[in-house]
Design an enzyme around this catalytic site. Structure first.
Site, PDB file in Angstrom:
ATOM      1  N   SER A  79     -38.248 -17.400  -1.465  1.00  0.00           N
ATOM      2  CA  SER A  79     -39.650 -17.374  -1.884  1.00  0.00           C
ATOM      3  C   SER A  79     -40.637 -17.830  -0.820  1.00  0.00           C
ATOM      4  O   SER A  79     -41.842 -17.657  -1.006  1.00  0.00           O
ATOM      5  CB  SER A  79     -39.844 -18.221  -3.140  1.00  0.00           C
ATOM      6  OG  SER A  79     -39.387 -17.500  -4.248  1.00  0.00           O
ATOM      7  N   LYS A  82     -42.960 -15.219   0.270  1.00  0.00           N
ATOM      8  CA  LYS A  82     -44.156 -14.866  -0.518  1.00  0.00           C
ATOM      9  C   LYS A  82     -45.431 -15.204   0.262  1.00  0.00           C
ATOM     10  O   LYS A  82     -46.473 -14.582   0.080  1.00  0.00           O
ATOM     11  CB  LYS A  82     -44.117 -15.592  -1.873  1.00  0.00           C
ATOM     12  CG  LYS A  82     -42.974 -15.060  -2.772  1.00  0.00           C
ATOM     13  CD  LYS A  82     -42.793 -15.871  -4.047  1.00  0.00           C
ATOM     14  CE  LYS A  82     -41.927 -15.169  -5.066  1.00  0.00           C
ATOM     15  NZ  LYS A  82     -40.555 -15.505  -5.175  1.00  0.00           N
ATOM     16  N   TYR A 203     -39.581  -6.406  -1.758  1.00  0.00           N
ATOM     17  CA  TYR A 203     -39.505  -7.785  -2.272  1.00  0.00           C
ATOM     18  C   TYR A 203     -38.123  -8.395  -1.986  1.00  0.00           C
ATOM     19  O   TYR A 203     -38.012  -9.495  -1.444  1.00  0.00           O
ATOM     20  CB  TYR A 203     -39.813  -7.800  -3.773  1.00  0.00           C
ATOM     21  CG  TYR A 203     -39.579  -9.156  -4.390  1.00  0.00           C
ATOM     22  CD1 TYR A 203     -40.514 -10.175  -4.254  1.00  0.00           C
ATOM     23  CD2 TYR A 203     -38.392  -9.448  -5.084  1.00  0.00           C
ATOM     24  CE1 TYR A 203     -40.278 -11.445  -4.791  1.00  0.00           C
ATOM     25  CE2 TYR A 203     -38.155 -10.706  -5.611  1.00  0.00           C
ATOM     26  CZ  TYR A 203     -39.100 -11.697  -5.464  1.00  0.00           C
ATOM     27  OH  TYR A 203     -38.862 -12.944  -5.986  1.00  0.00           O
ATOM     28  N   TYR A 255     -43.878 -23.963  -7.479  1.00  0.00           N
ATOM     29  CA  TYR A 255     -43.642 -23.497  -8.857  1.00  0.00           C
ATOM     30  C   TYR A 255     -44.215 -24.488  -9.871  1.00  0.00           C
ATOM     31  O   TYR A 255     -45.307 -25.006  -9.671  1.00  0.00           O
ATOM     32  CB  TYR A 255     -42.141 -23.274  -9.108  1.00  0.00           C
ATOM     33  CG  TYR A 255     -41.454 -22.544  -8.005  1.00  0.00           C
ATOM     34  CD1 TYR A 255     -41.809 -21.241  -7.696  1.00  0.00           C
ATOM     35  CD2 TYR A 255     -40.461 -23.149  -7.266  1.00  0.00           C
ATOM     36  CE1 TYR A 255     -41.177 -20.563  -6.689  1.00  0.00           C
ATOM     37  CE2 TYR A 255     -39.823 -22.475  -6.244  1.00  0.00           C
ATOM     38  CZ  TYR A 255     -40.187 -21.184  -5.959  1.00  0.00           C
ATOM     39  OH  TYR A 255     -39.565 -20.521  -4.950  1.00  0.00           O
ATOM     40  N   VAL A 273     -35.554 -20.712  -2.942  1.00  0.00           N
ATOM     41  CA  VAL A 273     -34.267 -21.175  -3.484  1.00  0.00           C
ATOM     42  C   VAL A 273     -33.128 -21.145  -2.461  1.00  0.00           C
ATOM     43  O   VAL A 273     -32.028 -21.597  -2.752  1.00  0.00           O
ATOM     44  CB  VAL A 273     -33.840 -20.418  -4.772  1.00  0.00           C
ATOM     45  CG1 VAL A 273     -34.756 -20.741  -5.933  1.00  0.00           C
ATOM     46  CG2 VAL A 273     -33.732 -18.926  -4.532  1.00  0.00           C
TER      47      VAL A 273
HETATM   48  N1  GLN Z   1     -34.959 -14.003  -4.450  1.00  0.00           N
HETATM   49  C1  GLN Z   1     -35.295 -14.999  -5.414  1.00  0.00           C
HETATM   50  C2  GLN Z   1     -35.642 -14.343  -6.732  1.00  0.00           C
HETATM   51  O1  GLN Z   1     -36.230 -13.309  -6.703  1.00  0.00           O
HETATM   52  C3  GLN Z   1     -36.446 -15.815  -4.906  1.00  0.00           C
HETATM   53  C4  GLN Z   1     -36.791 -16.930  -5.833  1.00  0.00           C
HETATM   54  C5  GLN Z   1     -37.155 -18.208  -5.175  1.00  0.00           C
HETATM   55  O2  GLN Z   1     -36.924 -18.462  -4.004  1.00  0.00           O
HETATM   56  N2  GLN Z   1     -37.681 -19.082  -5.968  1.00  0.00           N
HETATM   57  O3  GLN Z   1     -35.356 -14.863  -7.774  1.00  0.00           O
END
Ligand code: GLN
Length: 322
Positions: A79, A82, A203, A255, A273
């Protein structure tokens, strides 16, 4: 060795040596916490990591590194990508257009939650949760090939060594039904801006690129320095857009722990994550972290502990006005 947070004094005008000492303390603080977290288990490839791994790197405006632990180990950006996606969308579409398609409010829900999209709003709450990042990818997918977005990530991270981790990509695709559901829900509402499969490919691929703590320190430095690489003097992002990035990272980057992170640490940051965290600090400087053991929200447990220590000791909370 452990250095408990808050038992030591704040340093108002730290020397280079002070900063090194504080980062070292933060490293040991974090390292002490790794056993309290867990690896992300819902993407099989992520379970293959060492849960005890931890690395922290700070890059200053001259490119000098202060680093401890595993700062060269490659791991998937997840993430944290992003931020790159949003930066590119802002750069090429402008803020008005981007925020016609995605909100700028913290959701208070888990990163992979879909609930508000049905219950409250047809547009994703913000670009830092999965559904919002998928929407941002739909703004890019018609105009950019993955390789071009990857090149942008290399520039912003000051790291030519970033590549696609094919195993993670495969793992993401194999377990990404929830993300697929989000893309198709957005499509059903008529808000997705590109074909869902093309959007998801971008993505998933961006989640699967291999960075390290140094790359994230580079990214943090450029964000901290308002979009200009202080080492080369090159401008990559308009300062207005970087202020937006920092604000969205501050309010939504961790988050549903973003509020607590804002209160305790008070620096713009983004987690993933895979265990990565990017943080932009006053200085300007960037901090990059690798610590794949996660807390209940999906944030690096050691990384959050280390940043709390650094913020307190070096007086880096954005609301430490004096
Ligand atoms: N690739 C993970 C997902 O789409 C990314 C989520 C994350 O890093 N929080 O769930």
């Amino acid at each position: 060795m452990t250095y408990p947070t808050y038992e030591r004094e704040r340093i108002l005008n730290p020397t280079e040596e002070d900063i090194r000492e504080v980062i070292k303390e933060a490293y040991y603080n974090g390292k002490d916490k790794t056993h309290l977290g867990n690896l992300a288990h819902y993407i099989p490839e992520l379970t293959k990591r060492d849960p005890d791994a931890f690395g922290i790197c700070r890059m200053d405006r001259e490119g000098k590194l202060i680093e401890f632990g595993e700062t060269e180990t490659r791991f998937s950006m997840q993430s944290v990508s992003k931020v790159v996606n949003l930066a590119l969308a802002l750069k090429y579409k402008g803020a008005k257009e981007v925020f016609n398609h995605v909100g700028m409010e913290p959701s208070g829900d888990a990163f992979n939650s879909i609930i508000k999209l049905e219950a409250k709003s047809d547009l994703p709450y913000n670009p830092m949760i999965n559904v919002g990042a998928i929407q941002v990818c739909s703004l890019l997918a018609n105009e950019f090939e993955f390789e071009e977005v990857l090149d942008f990530a290399k520039i912003l991270c000051k790291d030519d060594g970033i590549t696609l981790n094919e195993d993670v990509y495969e793992s993401e695709q194999g377990t990404g039904d929830r993300n697929r559901a989000m893309a198709y829900l957005l499509k059903s509402k008529g808000v997705l801006q590109a074909d869902p499969e093309k959007t998801l490919e971008l993505y998933f691929k961006m989640c699967s690129i291999n960075v390290n703590a140094r790359s994230l320190a580079g990214l943090g430095l450029i964000i901290s320095n308002n979009g200009e690489d202080p080492i080369t003097g090159k401008h990559y992002l308009h300062p207005e857009y970087v202020r937006i990035l920092k604000s969205i990272m501050f309010t939504c980057g961790l988050y549903d722990a973003s509020g607590e992170f804002g209160v305790k640490i008070g620096m713009p940051a983004k987690s993933g994550v895979g265990g990565g965290v990017v943080c932009a600090t006053k200085g300007p400087a960037g901090i990059g972290i690798y610590g794949p053991a996660l807390d209940q929200y999906g944030n690096s447990i050691a990384g959050v502990a280390a940043l709390e220590h650094i913020s307190y000791r070096l007086h880096l909370h954005v609301f430490d006005f004096v």
